[in-house]
Design a protein around this motif. Structure first.
Motif, PDB file in Angstrom:
ATOM      1  N   ARG A  98       0.788  -1.238   0.000  1.00  0.00           N
ATOM      2  CA  ARG A  98       0.000   0.000   0.000  1.00  0.00           C
ATOM      3  C   ARG A  98       0.821   1.290   0.000  1.00  0.00           C
ATOM      4  NH1 ARG A  98       0.098  -2.446   4.890  1.00  0.00           N
ATOM      5  NH2 ARG A  98      -0.102  -1.345   6.865  1.00  0.00           N
ATOM      6  N   ARG A 120      -4.764  -2.128   4.786  1.00  0.00           N
ATOM      7  CA  ARG A 120      -5.009  -2.282   3.353  1.00  0.00           C
ATOM      8  C   ARG A 120      -6.515  -2.315   3.084  1.00  0.00           C
ATOM      9  NH1 ARG A 120      -1.619  -7.694   3.033  1.00  0.00           N
ATOM     10  NH2 ARG A 120      -2.310  -7.648   5.222  1.00  0.00           N
ATOM     11  N   HIS A 121      -6.919  -1.882   1.898  1.00  0.00           N
ATOM     12  CA  HIS A 121      -8.322  -1.959   1.518  1.00  0.00           C
ATOM     13  C   HIS A 121      -8.744  -3.427   1.493  1.00  0.00           C
ATOM     14  CE1 HIS A 121      -8.864   2.280   0.666  1.00  0.00           C
ATOM     15  NE2 HIS A 121      -7.748   2.283  -0.042  1.00  0.00           N
ATOM     16  N   LYS A 135      -6.640   4.356  -3.880  1.00  0.00           N
ATOM     17  CA  LYS A 135      -7.391   3.117  -3.677  1.00  0.00           C
ATOM     18  C   LYS A 135      -7.425   2.281  -4.949  1.00  0.00           C
ATOM     19  CE  LYS A 135     -11.980   1.388  -2.361  1.00  0.00           C
ATOM     20  NZ  LYS A 135     -13.338   1.778  -1.906  1.00  0.00           N
TER      21      LYS A 135
END
Length: 417
Positions: free
Chosen positions: A140, A203-204, A399
């Protein structure tokens, strides 16, 4: 016959060449470098998702390139030189760009080794430390941010801590024992990893998406290279080809095996099955745990350190992360922070003069003081480095870029066939 230099810098001594020790430290330098490239690169590269393998390996490669140049320019001098009035905390610049270093000089700490070899060996420790941190922010972070972070962190965190413990600073003078880098390398990197994970955020999809390792075979190869390289890391830290190096080598293997058993036993109870990743993680936990103690304890002490490091690191990497819900991607804190803390404290318990005369001065209190100092310095320094990155390069990728993967969005490359 060795020619004496015209004048010695304050940290230098005339070289009294020990050929056997020089040969061993030459080999150890290669072994420790192997730990970063390709060892850590593959260990971490196998644990990330397929779309982030190249970016993860790039972190280890960049750490090598950046730190090597900085070490030549000022890092070595600030770590192991004389800082005058400030020498309790930082060295000086008299050996910047290796001025005054010749084939006939040695560092006063190791008069039997050519100073150029001493510089190269200590460089390999400086290289792997920021590379370890990258495991916490993998998948990320912007690549420019990681480059700036490595530069700032080496100068503001690693170099002062190295000097304070190993280079004649106040922690070494206090009697803090750190044979091969439990505090200097692993605790400093582990704490930095925790701070980085908290500052960057998860993290997403963390806690929802499948983020399992994409290739445990790569991780296993990396772990094997780490195990072999660690013999140079620990046994090389005797700075000689002697009995202390020999016991450090055996202690390294024994602690790794004990920790792999300890981690797997806890994992088996917790998850009802053992995993290869658990065995490999336990092995690394034992290597970390025994690092500060390797040449200071007997094998019984190393066995206990390893056996306790495995479950302790499991608790840090699994239970603590689950309870606090932070995203330390590859368990930099769980393995290196927790393992380093456990090993440093137990060094104060098990160090013995029967193995190494320095063990006669072992003190659990001094070890605890050293840990508090290293944790505070690394934590505060890491936060400042991250803030500098946030307001210049920025820290996180967008993102959409994170979802697509850092291999392509940061490097324009992919391992997909």
């Amino acid at each position: 016959m060795t020619r004496l230099p015209a004048a010695l810098l304050s940290h230098q001594a005339p070289l009294e060449l020990n050929e056997a020790s020089t040969a061993w430290i030459l080999a150890s330098t290669a072994l420790v470098l192997l730990m970063t490239l390709p060892g850590l690169a593959l260990f971490y590269g196998g644990m990330v998702r397929r779309k982030n393998v190249i970016a993860t390996i790039a972190h280890a490669t960049a750490a090598f390139a950046i730190v090597t140049v900085l070490w030549f320019a000022v890092g070595y001098s600030l770590s192991f030189g004389d800082g005058g009035a400030a020498s309790g905390f930082i060295g000086g610049l008299e050996a910047a760009f290796l001025n005054g270093v010749t084939p006939s000089t040695a560092h006063a700490l190791a008069p039997g080794l050519p100073e150029f070899l001493w510089i190269a060996y200590q460089l390999t420790f400086a290289v792997i430390t920021p590379a370890l941190i990258a495991g916490a922010f993998a998948e990320r972070i912007k690549f420019p941010a990681s480059i700036l972070f490595f530069v700032l962190w080496h100068l503001l965190v690693y170099v002062p801590i190295c000097h304070q413990v190993w280079g004649g600073g106040w922690l070494g003078s206090l009697g803090v024992l750190d044979f091969a880098g439990g505090a200097v390398v692993h605790v400093s990197a582990g704490v930095a990893g925790l701070v980085a994970a908290l500052v960057l955020g998860p993290r997403h999809g963390f806690g929802r998406d499948n983020m399992a390792p994409h290739n445990l075979a790569l991780t296993a190869i990396g772990a094997g290279l780490l195990l072999v390289g660690w013999l140079g890391f620990n046994a090389g830290s005797a700075w000689a080809a002697d009995g202390i190096a020999a016991v450090a080598a055996f202690n390294t293997l024994l602690a790794a095996a004990a920790a792999a058993i300890g981690w797997t036993a806890v994992e088996w109870i917790d998850h009802r099955r053992p995993t290869l990743l658990g065995l490999l993680s336990g092995l690394v936990a034992g290597l970390v745990g025994v690092t500060p103690a390797a040449g200071l304890v007997d094998p019984k002490g190393a066995f206990v350190i390893g056996l306790l490091s495995g479950p302790a690191c499991y608790a840090g990497a699994v239970w603590l992360k689950r309870a606090l819900k932070y995203d330390d991607s590859l368990d930099a804190f769980g393995l290196h922070g927790v393992g380093g803390i456990v090993g440093a404290l137990l060094t104060g318990v098990f160090a013995t003069a029967a193995i190494n005369p320095a063990g006669a001065n072992a003190s659990l209190l001094n070890q605890a003081i050293g840990l508090v100092a290293v944790i505070a310095w690394s934590g505060a320094g890491t936060f400042l480095c991250l803030m500098a990155c946030r307001f210049t390069t920025g820290l996180r990728v967008a993102k959409e870029e994170e979802i697509e993967g850092l291999d392509y969005t940061q490097h324009g490359e992919t391992i997909h066939q």
